[in-house]
Scaffold this motif. Sequence first.
Motif, PDB file in Angstrom:
ATOM      1  N   THR A  78      -7.772  47.201   4.692  1.00  0.00           N
ATOM      2  CA  THR A  78      -7.987  47.991   3.473  1.00  0.00           C
ATOM      3  C   THR A  78      -8.484  47.091   2.350  1.00  0.00           C
ATOM      4  O   THR A  78      -7.976  45.985   2.150  1.00  0.00           O
ATOM      5  N   VAL A  79      -9.464  47.578   1.600  1.00  0.00           N
ATOM      6  CA  VAL A  79     -10.056  46.793   0.520  1.00  0.00           C
ATOM      7  C   VAL A  79      -9.513  47.263  -0.823  1.00  0.00           C
ATOM      8  O   VAL A  79      -9.624  48.440  -1.179  1.00  0.00           O
ATOM      9  N   LEU A  80      -8.908  46.341  -1.554  1.00  0.00           N
ATOM     10  CA  LEU A  80      -8.479  46.606  -2.926  1.00  0.00           C
ATOM     11  C   LEU A  80      -9.547  46.075  -3.875  1.00  0.00           C
ATOM     12  O   LEU A  80     -10.236  45.106  -3.579  1.00  0.00           O
ATOM     13  N   LYS A  81      -9.670  46.722  -5.029  1.00  0.00           N
ATOM     14  CA  LYS A  81     -10.677  46.316  -6.012  1.00  0.00           C
ATOM     15  C   LYS A  81      -9.987  45.718  -7.236  1.00  0.00           C
ATOM     16  O   LYS A  81      -8.973  46.243  -7.721  1.00  0.00           O
ATOM     17  N   ALA A  82     -10.580  44.639  -7.742  1.00  0.00           N
ATOM     18  CA  ALA A  82      -9.984  43.906  -8.863  1.00  0.00           C
ATOM     19  C   ALA A  82     -11.038  43.592  -9.911  1.00  0.00           C
ATOM     20  O   ALA A  82     -12.207  43.354  -9.590  1.00  0.00           O
ATOM     21  N   ASN A  83     -10.621  43.605 -11.171  1.00  0.00           N
ATOM     22  CA  ASN A  83     -11.402  43.017 -12.258  1.00  0.00           C
ATOM     23  C   ASN A  83     -10.813  41.642 -12.550  1.00  0.00           C
ATOM     24  O   ASN A  83      -9.596  41.520 -12.764  1.00  0.00           O
ATOM     25  N   ILE A  84     -11.663  40.639 -12.555  1.00  0.00           N
ATOM     26  CA  ILE A  84     -11.202  39.268 -12.768  1.00  0.00           C
ATOM     27  C   ILE A  84     -11.761  38.767 -14.099  1.00  0.00           C
ATOM     28  O   ILE A  84     -12.975  38.777 -14.313  1.00  0.00           O
ATOM     29  N   TYR A  85     -10.846  38.366 -14.989  1.00  0.00           N
ATOM     30  CA  TYR A  85     -11.192  37.895 -16.331  1.00  0.00           C
ATOM     31  C   TYR A  85     -10.992  36.389 -16.376  1.00  0.00           C
ATOM     32  O   TYR A  85      -9.902  35.890 -16.084  1.00  0.00           O
ATOM     33  N   ARG A  86     -12.053  35.667 -16.774  1.00  0.00           N
ATOM     34  CA  ARG A  86     -11.982  34.207 -16.815  1.00  0.00           C
ATOM     35  C   ARG A  86     -12.504  33.693 -18.156  1.00  0.00           C
ATOM     36  O   ARG A  86     -13.379  34.330 -18.774  1.00  0.00           O
ATOM     37  N   PRO A  87     -12.002  32.570 -18.622  1.00  0.00           N
ATOM     38  CA  PRO A  87     -12.540  31.994 -19.868  1.00  0.00           C
ATOM     39  C   PRO A  87     -13.944  31.453 -19.633  1.00  0.00           C
ATOM     40  O   PRO A  87     -14.335  31.164 -18.489  1.00  0.00           O
ATOM     41  N   VAL A  88     -14.696  31.334 -20.713  1.00  0.00           N
ATOM     42  CA  VAL A  88     -16.072  30.840 -20.617  1.00  0.00           C
ATOM     43  C   VAL A  88     -16.250  29.596 -21.484  1.00  0.00           C
ATOM     44  O   VAL A  88     -15.489  29.367 -22.429  1.00  0.00           O
ATOM     45  N   ASP A  89     -17.284  28.838 -21.133  1.00  0.00           N
ATOM     46  CA  ASP A  89     -17.596  27.642 -21.918  1.00  0.00           C
ATOM     47  C   ASP A  89     -18.540  27.992 -23.067  1.00  0.00           C
ATOM     48  O   ASP A  89     -18.819  29.172 -23.321  1.00  0.00           O
ATOM     49  N   ALA A  90     -19.058  26.976 -23.725  1.00  0.00           N
ATOM     50  CA  ALA A  90     -19.885  27.193 -24.915  1.00  0.00           C
ATOM     51  C   ALA A  90     -21.205  27.881 -24.599  1.00  0.00           C
ATOM     52  O   ALA A  90     -21.869  28.398 -25.493  1.00  0.00           O
ATOM     53  N   THR A  91     -21.583  27.915 -23.310  1.00  0.00           N
ATOM     54  CA  THR A  91     -22.826  28.589 -22.922  1.00  0.00           C
ATOM     55  C   THR A  91     -22.588  29.993 -22.405  1.00  0.00           C
ATOM     56  O   THR A  91     -23.533  30.675 -22.007  1.00  0.00           O
ATOM     57  N   GLY A  92     -21.325  30.405 -22.365  1.00  0.00           N
ATOM     58  CA  GLY A  92     -21.002  31.736 -21.872  1.00  0.00           C
ATOM     59  C   GLY A  92     -20.782  31.808 -20.377  1.00  0.00           C
ATOM     60  O   GLY A  92     -20.626  32.907 -19.819  1.00  0.00           O
ATOM     61  N   GLN A  93     -20.736  30.657 -19.700  1.00  0.00           N
ATOM     62  CA  GLN A  93     -20.520  30.624 -18.260  1.00  0.00           C
ATOM     63  C   GLN A  93     -19.028  30.448 -17.948  1.00  0.00           C
ATOM     64  O   GLN A  93     -18.299  29.803 -18.707  1.00  0.00           O
ATOM     65  N   PRO A  94     -18.569  31.036 -16.819  1.00  0.00           N
ATOM     66  CA  PRO A  94     -17.148  30.894 -16.465  1.00  0.00           C
ATOM     67  C   PRO A  94     -16.748  29.427 -16.329  1.00  0.00           C
ATOM     68  O   PRO A  94     -17.505  28.610 -15.782  1.00  0.00           O
ATOM     69  N   VAL A  95     -15.578  29.119 -16.833  1.00  0.00           N
ATOM     70  CA  VAL A  95     -15.055  27.755 -16.749  1.00  0.00           C
ATOM     71  C   VAL A  95     -14.729  27.437 -15.289  1.00  0.00           C
ATOM     72  O   VAL A  95     -14.111  28.249 -14.586  1.00  0.00           O
ATOM     73  N   ASN A  96     -15.144  26.269 -14.818  1.00  0.00           N
ATOM     74  CA  ASN A  96     -14.913  25.889 -13.422  1.00  0.00           C
ATOM     75  C   ASN A  96     -13.592  25.158 -13.209  1.00  0.00           C
ATOM     76  O   ASN A  96     -13.168  24.970 -12.073  1.00  0.00           O
ATOM     77  N   THR A  97     -12.950  24.756 -14.287  1.00  0.00           N
ATOM     78  CA  THR A  97     -11.663  24.063 -14.155  1.00  0.00           C
ATOM     79  C   THR A  97     -10.631  24.994 -13.534  1.00  0.00           C
ATOM     80  O   THR A  97     -10.442  26.117 -14.001  1.00  0.00           O
ATOM     81  N   PRO A  98      -9.943  24.577 -12.461  1.00  0.00           N
ATOM     82  CA  PRO A  98      -8.897  25.434 -11.878  1.00  0.00           C
ATOM     83  C   PRO A  98      -7.788  25.695 -12.904  1.00  0.00           C
ATOM     84  O   PRO A  98      -7.278  24.765 -13.542  1.00  0.00           O
ATOM     85  N   LEU A  99      -7.442  26.971 -13.051  1.00  0.00           N
ATOM     86  CA  LEU A  99      -6.463  27.381 -14.062  1.00  0.00           C
ATOM     87  C   LEU A  99      -5.388  28.265 -13.432  1.00  0.00           C
ATOM     88  O   LEU A  99      -5.602  28.844 -12.360  1.00  0.00           O
ATOM     89  N   PRO A 100      -4.247  28.408 -14.090  1.00  0.00           N
ATOM     90  CA  PRO A 100      -3.233  29.352 -13.603  1.00  0.00           C
ATOM     91  C   PRO A 100      -3.767  30.788 -13.666  1.00  0.00           C
ATOM     92  O   PRO A 100      -4.653  31.104 -14.469  1.00  0.00           O
ATOM     93  N   THR A 101      -3.190  31.647 -12.834  1.00  0.00           N
ATOM     94  CA  THR A 101      -3.634  33.035 -12.736  1.00  0.00           C
ATOM     95  C   THR A 101      -2.495  33.977 -13.094  1.00  0.00           C
ATOM     96  O   THR A 101      -1.351  33.763 -12.676  1.00  0.00           O
ATOM     97  N   VAL A 102      -2.823  35.030 -13.860  1.00  0.00           N
ATOM     98  CA  VAL A 102      -1.855  36.074 -14.201  1.00  0.00           C
ATOM     99  C   VAL A 102      -2.346  37.370 -13.565  1.00  0.00           C
ATOM    100  O   VAL A 102      -3.470  37.807 -13.798  1.00  0.00           O
ATOM    101  N   LEU A 103      -1.480  37.994 -12.772  1.00  0.00           N
ATOM    102  CA  LEU A 103      -1.848  39.151 -11.955  1.00  0.00           C
ATOM    103  C   LEU A 103      -1.144  40.405 -12.444  1.00  0.00           C
ATOM    104  O   LEU A 103       0.045  40.384 -12.751  1.00  0.00           O
ATOM    105  N   ASN A 104      -1.892  41.507 -12.502  1.00  0.00           N
ATOM    106  CA  ASN A 104      -1.339  42.821 -12.842  1.00  0.00           C
ATOM    107  C   ASN A 104      -1.771  43.809 -11.758  1.00  0.00           C
ATOM    108  O   ASN A 104      -2.961  44.065 -11.587  1.00  0.00           O
ATOM    109  N   MET A 105      -0.805  44.353 -11.010  1.00  0.00           N
ATOM    110  CA  MET A 105      -1.062  45.371  -9.992  1.00  0.00           C
ATOM    111  C   MET A 105      -0.722  46.732 -10.612  1.00  0.00           C
ATOM    112  O   MET A 105       0.430  46.997 -10.949  1.00  0.00           O
TER     113      MET A 105
END
Length: 688
Positions: A78-105
Amino acid sequence: MIGRVRRGLARAGIATMAVALTTLWVTPAQVSAETAPDGGALAQTWLAAHDGPAKYPGRYPGEVFIDFDVPITMSDGTVLKANIYRPVDATGQPVNTPLPTVLNMTPYTKFASWLADVALSVPWLSDALVQLIGDADLTGTPLESITDITKALGGGAARSFGVDRKLIQQGYTQIVVDVRGTGYSQGAWQFFQSRETQDTVEMIDWASKQAWSDGNVGMTGISYSGINQYMVAAQNPPALKAIFPVEGSTDKIDDVAAPGGGLGLFAPVYIALVDIIQNIPDPVGVLLGHHDLKWLLDRVATPFEFFDYILMAFSPSVDALPEPLRKALEPGSELRDAFGDSHPENIQVPTFAYGGWQDIFSSSSAMTFDRIPLPAEQKKLIMGNTYHMNPSSGMGRPSAPPRLDVLQMAWFDKWLKGIDNGIEQYGPVVLWQQGGGWITTDRYPHSSNTIDYQRMYLTPERSGTANSVYDGSLAADPSDAHARLTVSPLTGITSLCSRDAAVESAGALSVLPFCAKDDRIHELGGLTFTSAPVSEPTTLSGPINVHLNTAYDTSEGYWAVTVNDVAPNGVSTVLSSGQLTASLRAVDEAKSKRDADGDYTETSYLLTLDTRQPLVPGAPTVIDIGVNPIEAVLQPGHRLRIDVYASNFPRGVLLPPLWLENSLSNQHVLLDPAEPSFVNLPLSRPLS
């Protein structure tokens, strides 16, 4: 009884001596400010960490990267769908640094969470509007109860429902997932069953292994999304490092599905609403072209999940219950296990919980803290004077706890990032004390060194303080007089104007202060028993039991009771309530507790068809009605009142198969010196 009073007086003397010694040896400078409800100086650092300059500010205020409808495949395909929100750098690109994750089901759809996020994230405007609305105060006007709702906007809980962009910009990834069978996720809705919990375990594991994750996962969310936090935390998945449940429950049967064996309006309405929204395609997904034929086929196959059980419940008798419903009600069934005790005693994950005294989940919200086997540094509890729809109302204000979003980030900073920010010193228990204000304690319920249970007897002597079907008294000693007091389900229709009605409506009816804050209209349809005024502040802390000697005209009955604070001007405020279907009175001794004298303090029921005990018309029948936990103080001049009703709609009614056995017949409370009726109260000092 004399022993109880002596213990209370002795404890009062010891307490007085302790206060005197403390005054001699402890100066104000030595008292820890960090344990105050407002968090003291530490709270200012938590606020600055959350609201201060962002670590990843992006190109404009509030900018984050959103990856919509990310498909995540569970172990059964079964496929669940998620929206993933990530911080961005000064150019508007997602930050590549591994960060902690907060999950809401969530079952309320990630689209609804996105809408809430958008409303809270308009640059330079959202914060100003939230502040303006939160500062509005209609106290003293006919609309004063609206203020209790609007203050929730400034309390920080809205970001627990939606998304906290400030949290993300300070270095977190946040994921919002439609639970199986809801939103844009495939499958059939599981409603807390084992497959749904397994999905959450798998989502935590998946998130911890992504390139943008540092392997540490926390969970957040309100209501349903708080309940599933408790359920998965009892499984202790390795990557789950902290949870922050808001208005969660660890026993949905006792809290809302069938408290005391009664059926409230909230549960069927809730199921119907989730069934409706699960069939609506995600508008963002549609606009982005994320079409999913499997999702459509699954919704066609299960358009109204669980609503069939509601329809089955309208059987004419218990014997006529359809077999699928009968099996679902049996102990050990998957659905019953999903709604029953989720065993917080197994939780080893640091837990910060918020609940409300007027919330539908108030009972387990308050009692779960004591059951989680963690030190105070790793578990926290805040109980506000709030309904289900306005968590965190009033927080962030002087002398109140910090905003909920601020506390949440401080909690995650500690347990997901390892930041030494002092959050472990907070509380550990911060309570709104009804009749008083915010207090901090080391536990809930309070220690037996400060609280002792005392019987207060229902007596027929008129108190002269209430307009009700019968105005009796509440006394420390039983009366020698006999009485048979009659109350009808028909007169109990005054429950439509009551605090319980406001609770069952999730707080919507609290906008009627003459119902939600003053119970005198409700009391016109019940029996009232009122004590003498107290001469000193008197604390009540913990669960309560009302022990009634009863009789019936038919083979079924239904009772509702409230515990009220009566002010000198006559205003009667409900502090807590309980209800019971009389034939389902069999007590679950394994889950219930008694005091040293053998009286119930915390009362739970078996609620099975096999243990049902139909009534014998006319025969005296003793019942024990559990009342939700309480934290209150009676101020000098105030009285305590116990109200007794034969109905409680919309908070609770007899299950439909039992209606014919009751026939809206009169019910009776027997005041008999040989078998007295009483309430067992957790008190800081004896009542007279």
